[in-house]
Design a protein around this motif. Sequence first.
Motif, short mmCIF file in Angstrom:
data_model
loop_
_atom_site.label_atom_id
_atom_site.label_comp_id
_atom_site.label_asym_id
_atom_site.label_seq_id
_atom_site.Cartn_x
_atom_site.Cartn_y
_atom_site.Cartn_z
N THR A 89 2.97 18.93 31.94
CA THR A 89 1.90 19.36 31.44
C THR A 89 1.07 19.06 32.81
OG1 THR A 89 0.95 17.42 30.56
CG2 THR A 89 2.13 19.13 29.14
N ILE A 90 -0.01 20.38 33.20
CA ILE A 90 -0.59 20.27 34.34
C ILE A 90 -2.04 20.73 34.11
CG2 ILE A 90 -0.82 21.06 36.67
CD1 ILE A 90 2.05 21.21 36.89
N ARG A 91 -2.97 20.12 34.49
CA ARG A 91 -4.30 20.70 34.21
C ARG A 91 -5.02 20.85 35.57
NH1 ARG A 91 -7.64 22.22 30.01
NH2 ARG A 91 -9.89 21.61 30.35
N ILE A 92 -5.31 22.11 35.60
CA ILE A 92 -6.30 22.59 36.97
C ILE A 92 -7.67 22.27 36.69
CG2 ILE A 92 -6.55 24.56 38.56
CD1 ILE A 92 -3.66 23.84 38.18
N GLU A 93 -8.19 21.66 37.65
CA GLU A 93 -9.66 21.11 37.74
C GLU A 93 -10.36 21.53 38.80
OE1 GLU A 93 -10.01 17.13 36.73
OE2 GLU A 93 -9.49 17.35 34.36
N THR A 94 -11.51 22.22 38.56
CA THR A 94 -12.32 22.54 39.74
C THR A 94 -13.86 22.15 39.46
OG1 THR A 94 -12.94 23.95 41.53
CG2 THR A 94 -12.75 24.78 39.27
N SER A 95 -14.84 22.09 40.35
CA SER A 95 -16.25 21.89 39.95
C SER A 95 -16.97 23.23 39.42
CB SER A 95 -16.90 21.51 41.24
OG SER A 95 -17.15 22.61 42.08
N VAL B 5 10.27 27.76 33.82
CA VAL B 5 9.46 28.50 33.17
C VAL B 5 7.97 28.00 33.67
CG1 VAL B 5 8.51 30.22 31.43
CG2 VAL B 5 10.93 29.80 31.74
N ILE B 6 7.09 28.67 34.05
CA ILE B 6 5.73 28.27 34.24
C ILE B 6 4.78 28.98 33.36
CG2 ILE B 6 3.63 28.01 35.82
CD1 ILE B 6 5.59 27.87 38.18
N ILE B 7 4.46 28.33 32.39
CA ILE B 7 3.36 28.97 31.47
C ILE B 7 2.05 28.77 31.93
CG2 ILE B 7 2.44 29.28 29.18
CD1 ILE B 7 5.63 29.85 29.15
N SER B 8 1.57 29.96 32.17
CA SER B 8 0.03 29.77 33.13
C SER B 8 -1.18 29.78 32.52
CB SER B 8 -0.17 31.08 34.16
OG SER B 8 0.06 32.08 33.19
N ASP B 9 -1.07 29.46 31.23
CA ASP B 9 -2.35 29.64 30.53
C ASP B 9 -2.29 29.16 29.31
OD1 ASP B 9 -0.60 31.47 29.20
OD2 ASP B 9 -2.13 33.05 29.17
N CYS B 10 -1.92 27.75 29.13
CA CYS B 10 -2.05 26.81 27.68
C CYS B 10 -3.61 26.67 27.59
CB CYS B 10 -1.12 25.62 28.00
SG CYS B 10 0.50 25.99 27.97
N ARG B 11 -3.85 26.84 26.24
CA ARG B 11 -5.28 26.83 26.09
C ARG B 11 -5.41 25.79 24.68
NH1 ARG B 11 -8.81 29.92 28.61
NH2 ARG B 11 -7.94 31.37 29.98
N ARG B 12 -4.46 25.54 24.06
CA ARG B 12 -4.59 24.70 22.93
C ARG B 12 -3.52 23.46 22.60
NH1 ARG B 12 -5.79 29.65 22.60
NH2 ARG B 12 -7.52 30.58 21.42
N ARG B 13 -4.15 22.77 21.80
CA ARG B 13 -2.99 21.46 21.58
C ARG B 13 -1.60 22.03 20.88
NH1 ARG B 13 -4.72 16.26 22.06
NH2 ARG B 13 -7.09 16.12 22.48
N THR B 14 -1.96 23.12 20.02
CA THR B 14 -0.63 23.68 19.69
C THR B 14 0.20 24.21 20.57
OG1 THR B 14 -2.08 25.81 18.92
CG2 THR B 14 -1.60 24.08 17.26
N ASP B 15 -0.33 24.78 21.64
CA ASP B 15 0.47 25.43 22.58
C ASP B 15 1.32 24.19 23.16
OD1 ASP B 15 -0.74 27.62 22.49
OD2 ASP B 15 -2.01 27.47 24.27
N ALA C 12 3.62 23.63 31.91
CA ALA C 12 2.70 24.24 31.24
C ALA C 12 1.42 24.03 31.55
CB ALA C 12 2.59 23.61 29.67
N ILE C 13 0.87 24.94 32.17
CA ILE C 13 -0.61 24.80 33.14
C ILE C 13 -1.99 25.45 32.06
CG2 ILE C 13 -1.67 25.68 34.91
CD1 ILE C 13 0.77 26.05 36.16
N SER C 14 -2.91 24.47 32.11
CA SER C 14 -4.04 24.83 31.41
C SER C 14 -5.21 24.45 32.61
CB SER C 14 -4.23 23.88 30.49
OG SER C 14 -4.75 22.55 30.84
N GLY C 15 -6.31 24.92 32.27
CA GLY C 15 -7.86 24.80 33.01
C GLY C 15 -8.72 25.76 32.45
N LYS C 16 -10.08 25.65 32.74
CA LYS C 16 -11.19 26.27 32.44
C LYS C 16 -11.05 27.85 33.09
CE LYS C 16 -13.70 22.81 30.25
NZ LYS C 16 -13.97 22.85 28.88
N ARG C 17 -11.86 28.53 32.75
CA ARG C 17 -11.90 29.77 32.87
C ARG C 17 -12.47 29.68 34.54
NH1 ARG C 17 -15.33 34.07 31.68
NH2 ARG C 17 -17.10 32.62 30.88
N LYS C 18 -11.78 30.32 35.42
CA LYS C 18 -12.16 30.45 36.86
C LYS C 18 -11.77 29.10 37.48
CE LYS C 18 -13.89 34.35 37.04
NZ LYS C 18 -13.34 35.83 37.38
N SER C 19 -10.97 28.39 36.90
CA SER C 19 -10.41 27.09 37.63
C SER C 19 -9.51 27.41 38.57
CB SER C 19 -10.10 26.33 36.84
OG SER C 19 -8.94 26.72 36.11
#
Length: 194
Positions: free
Chosen positions: A122-128, A100-110, A6-13
Amino acid sequence: MPIVIAISGKRKSGKDYCTNLIREVLVQKRFDVSVAGISHSLKMEFAKKHGLKYEELLTDGPYKELYRKDMIQWGEEARCKDSGLFCRAAISSTMDSDIVIISDCRRRTDYEYFSANYRTVTIRIETSEEDRKQRGYQFVEGVDDAESECGLDDYKFNLVIKNQSGTDLSQQLNMVTEKISRIIDKLKLPINKE
C-alpha cells in the motif's frame, strides 16, 4: 497471481503521475507491470447507465467534475451491495502480469479486498494543499469531505511518497522497487526478467 501495488491519495496529489513513474522504474527492471484503476470500471458503468461519454469521464477535465458527486453517490450505493465489485473489475484483465498497480484506491474496503486476495503493497501519495491548488484543486463540498477523499486519511500505509514541489522522487521510487524486489525474492516468484 500478481503482486498488487495499491496507490491512494487526495485529488490532485499526483496519483497518476506517480503511478506512471513507478511503472517505468519497474519496467526498466524487467518486471511485467500492468496499471488498472478502480474508477475506470465505475465510470464505464456510470456512463452506460446515464448515457454519458466514458472517455470524457476518464479525463481530468471539467466534464468529469460535472458528474463527480453523482458518480460518488452511485458508486457508494453499488459498493454497499458488493464492496469488491469495482476492485474485481479493475484487476480482472491484468491477471497475467507479475505486478499490477491499482492507481486509485479510495476506501478501506479497496485495501481489504486486495490484501485479502493478493500480496499487496500500500502506497500513499501526499502533497501540500498549495501544490494541489497549483494543479487545479478547489475544495468541493460533498466531494472533498466525503469517504472517497477522506476514508484513508488515518490508514497505515506500507510506504508514503511525498510528491511536492522541489522533492526528488527518485529515492522514494527506489524504496518502492526495493520493497517489491524483496517480496518477489521472499515468495520466490518467477518474474519475466529476460
